[in-house]
Design an enzyme around this catalytic site. Structure first.
Site, PDB file in Angstrom:
ATOM      1  N   GLY A   1       0.873  -1.158  -0.132  1.00  0.00           N
ATOM      2  CA  GLY A   1       0.179  -0.042   0.113  1.00  0.00           C
ATOM      3  C   GLY A   1       0.789   1.224   0.194  1.00  0.00           C
ATOM      4  N   ASN A   2       0.356   2.386   0.266  1.00  0.00           N
ATOM      5  CA  ASN A   2       1.133   3.432   0.641  1.00  0.00           C
ATOM      6  C   ASN A   2       0.357   4.387   1.541  1.00  0.00           C
ATOM      7  OD1 ASN A   2      -0.760   5.534  -0.943  1.00  0.00           O
ATOM      8  ND2 ASN A   2      -0.409   3.884  -2.712  1.00  0.00           N
ATOM      9  N   TYR A   3       1.034   5.522   1.669  1.00  0.00           N
ATOM     10  CA  TYR A   3       0.464   6.587   2.666  1.00  0.00           C
ATOM     11  C   TYR A   3      -0.580   7.704   2.688  1.00  0.00           C
ATOM     12  CZ  TYR A   3       4.670   4.868   5.385  1.00  0.00           C
ATOM     13  OH  TYR A   3       5.740   4.177   5.919  1.00  0.00           O
TER      14      TYR A   3
ATOM     15  N   ALA B   1      -3.385   7.903  -5.244  1.00  0.00           N
ATOM     16  CA  ALA B   1      -2.022   7.236  -5.204  1.00  0.00           C
ATOM     17  C   ALA B   1      -2.214   5.827  -5.663  1.00  0.00           C
ATOM     18  CB  ALA B   1      -1.465   7.769  -3.701  1.00  0.00           C
TER      19      ALA B   1
END
Ligand code: C5P
Length: 407
Positions: free
Chosen positions: A209-211, A277
């Site tokens: 995943g990402n932030y 994102a």
């Protein structure tokens, strides 16, 4: 008189800044507004209802029943009468009650019955203002579609100095005038917005995943609605709960699901804002059961995902507007412009990782907007709500320039 014919409910709560509500009321009335004042019981400790009823020309409402004759003050009628509800000053207690529907006074019941937009001008001491619980409530209220008039920095009644002073009455009057002056330029338009991260499954319990928090995308969705548009928000996994009926959320998890949803929706829209994102790579294989720690190393082979923005760029008709984002670390302007051209976007929003306070998770952002003429517009560090307003204003100008909006 720039507010004639406008019905405003002015909610006043128990803050030292309540004295400023008298100036505010005077300013609104001077501009021709008809104002009904609703005071919380504690507001009356700070300013009398006599002052407020004299200035508004109407009895102040603060109880559910009139103590004189027992008649009921209908918060429902009041909520329907108003073109705008303005709560100034709003204490931390009132913000908390509004965010959580704690209806223990006339002001909160009126707020929950209001059919009109609501503007809130918080006022409190700096430590109270920046307390995470208070900031969380403000975010909830913003997510519910309310407009927050940010408090200013300066001397506070406590003798301390910082952020928490209610905005000055004349500035609030101008905000109200600006609000009513805004034409709903995107009325009958439909936009697709993507927001948040994507999760790419590795096994049943793990993902890449990402932030991304989704805050920027959700703020854009709200701003588009404020400009009159209908929004379909394709959202990756985020903490934010949507409560705005004009925003339809389609929850997805992976880049593939986001791609499928967007491709299906885009042809029915007037444009899209690609704020998510999206993962650029996803595992070639997803393990059917939890991967065990059997070896000293683990190789996960990745394959590229489809670029949603590029695919929509290919599909885009002359009638549609496509906005993308770019997060760059070097050669920012030229990389962002190259991305705009490559993905066939009309507008690209550049965030820089080099700017403190901009990017993932935080409530602020600092952007540069670049259009097809490659003439960048630089903006200051602002709240994500204000950044969203700048982006939507640029979208409106671009649509006007292309003759896609009726006068
Ligand atoms: O190429 P890059 O990932 O930097 O481009 C960012 C822009 O492209 C953003 O608008 C993002 O939402 C979009 N994007 C996308 N699909 C992908 C990757 C990025 O829509 N797979």
């Amino acid at each position: 008189m720039r507010l004639s014919g406008k019905h405003i409910v002015l909610g006043v709560t128990g803050s030292i800044a309540a004295y400023k509500a008298a100036y505010l009321l005077r300013g609104l009335v001077k501009e021709g507004a008809e104002v009904q004042v609703v005071m919380t019981p504690s507001a009356k400790e700070f300013i009398t209802s006599v002052t407020m009823s004299a200035l508004s020309g109407k009895p102040v409402i603060s109880e559910f029943f009139s103590t004189n004759d027992g008649s009921w003050n209908s918060h429902v009628d009041l909520g329907q009468w108003a073109d705008l509800m303005l709560i100034a000053p709003a204490t931390a207690a009132t913000l908390g009650k509004m965010a959580h529907a704690v209806c223990d006074n006339m002001l909160i019941t009126t707020y929950l019955s209001a059919k009109c937009p609501v503007m809130i001008a918080p006022a409190m001491d700096l430590d109270m203002f920046r307390h995470p619980a208070n900031l969380r409530n403000i975010e909830l209220l913003r997510a519910d579609g309310n407009l927050i008039i940010e408090p200013g920095e300066g001397a506070l009644a406590s003798g301390l100095h910082g952020k928490g002073r209610m905005e000055e009455p004349d500035v609030i009057v101008e905000e109200v005038i600006k609000f009513f002056g805004q034409k709903k330029k995107l009325l009958n338009k439909h936009f697709l917005v993507t927001a948040g991260p994507t999760y790419e499954k590795i096994d049943p319990v793990r993902f890449i995943g990402n932030y991304s928090s989704g805050k920027m995308g959700y703020a854009i969705a709200h701003e588009l609605v404020r400009a009159g548009a209908k929004v379909t928000l394709v959202s990756g996994p985020v903490e934010i709960k949507n409560t705005n009926p004009q925003i339809k959320v389609i929850a997805v998890e992976s880049a593939h699901e986001m791609h499928e949803a967007c491709i299906g929706l885009f042809p029915q829209t007037d444009g899209a804002v690609m704020c998510a994102a999206v993962a650029d790579f996803t595992p070639v294989q997803v393990a059917g059961s939890k991967i065990k720690r059997e070896k000293d190393d683990l190789m996960i082979q990745l394959k590229p995902t489809r670029d949603i923005a590029s695919d929509l760029g290919q599909m885009k008709s002359d009638q549609q507007l496509l906005v993308g984002f770019a997060l760059e670390t070097d050669d920012e302007l030229s990389n962002a412009f190259a991305k705009l051209t490559r993905k066939n976007l009309d507008l690209i929003v550049l965030n820089s990782l080099n700017d403190h306070g901009a990017g993932f998770g935080v409530d602020t952002n600092k952007i540069t907007l670049i259009g097809k003429n490659n003439n960048p517009a630089f903006f200051e560090l602002k709240s994500k709500a204000e950044v969203a307003a700048d982006i939507v204003a640029a979208m409106v100008s671009e649509m006007e320039r292309k003759g896609k909006l009726q006068e």
